[in-house]
Every structure is written in structure tokens, then in C-alpha cells.
Motif scaffolding. Sequence first.
Motif, mmCIF file in Angstrom:
data_model
loop_
_atom_site.group_PDB
_atom_site.id
_atom_site.type_symbol
_atom_site.label_atom_id
_atom_site.label_comp_id
_atom_site.label_asym_id
_atom_site.label_seq_id
_atom_site.Cartn_x
_atom_site.Cartn_y
_atom_site.Cartn_z
ATOM 1 N N CYS A 33 -29.826 -3.467 31.033
ATOM 2 C CA CYS A 33 -30.284 -4.734 31.596
ATOM 3 C C CYS A 33 -29.070 -5.549 31.995
ATOM 4 N N HIS A 47 -33.806 -12.134 32.412
ATOM 5 C CA HIS A 47 -34.883 -11.209 32.084
ATOM 6 C C HIS A 47 -35.618 -11.727 30.849
ATOM 7 N N ARG A 94 -28.797 -3.157 26.199
ATOM 8 C CA ARG A 94 -29.987 -2.370 26.523
ATOM 9 C C ARG A 94 -31.210 -3.100 25.968
#
Length: 105
Positions: free
Chosen positions: A50, A55, A44
Motif C-alpha cells: 500500500c 487508504h 502492507r
Amino acid sequence: MAGPSAKPDPFVQPRVRLDKWLWAARFFKSRVLAADLVASGHLRLNSQPCRKSAHGVHLGDVLTFPQGRQIRVVRVLALGEIRGPATQAQQMYQDLAPATDPPLE
């Protein structure tokens, strides 16, 4: 379109790939292991699931993920793209998980 002589945007925060940061902070022995954890959906980022290892992680982000038999909760204090010594890696994050007391005998 910005060229090589363009000034950096002061409103854009620097970021590092999630798998690269986890590897550089020495939570995982390889970026592949870090990417596998992220892809599994067990991580997370700021309380949001996620699944993308690409990212971006920013300063102040909070990561929650399993590592071995414990759940790690860490705040990102520094961005790093290279894997340095353990002492340097420990300065990249603040451990937010509650300290567990050893069992009384």
C-alpha cells in the motif's frame, strides 16, 4: 444523493485514514512520519503493498511494517482519529508478531 437526514448504509464499514490510524495508535510521532512510511512502499495492508496514506483502514485489517529494527504485524481492533494515552492506543491493535525470547546467557 444522501442528505443529512439519510440513514447510514449498514453494509459500509467505518474506516480511518491509514496515516491517521498509525499516528493515533502511537506507532509514529507524527502523521507526516506515518505518511512517509506508507509512501515509501514498506507497508502492507492485508498482505498487499500500500502506497496511499489516505487508504482506509477497517476493523480486522492486518498491517505489516518496519518500525525501528523490528517488523510489526498488527491487527486493527479499534478505529481512532485522535491520539490518546498510550494505554488507550495499545487497545486499538493486537500484536501478531511472534514473541522473541531473550538470548540465553
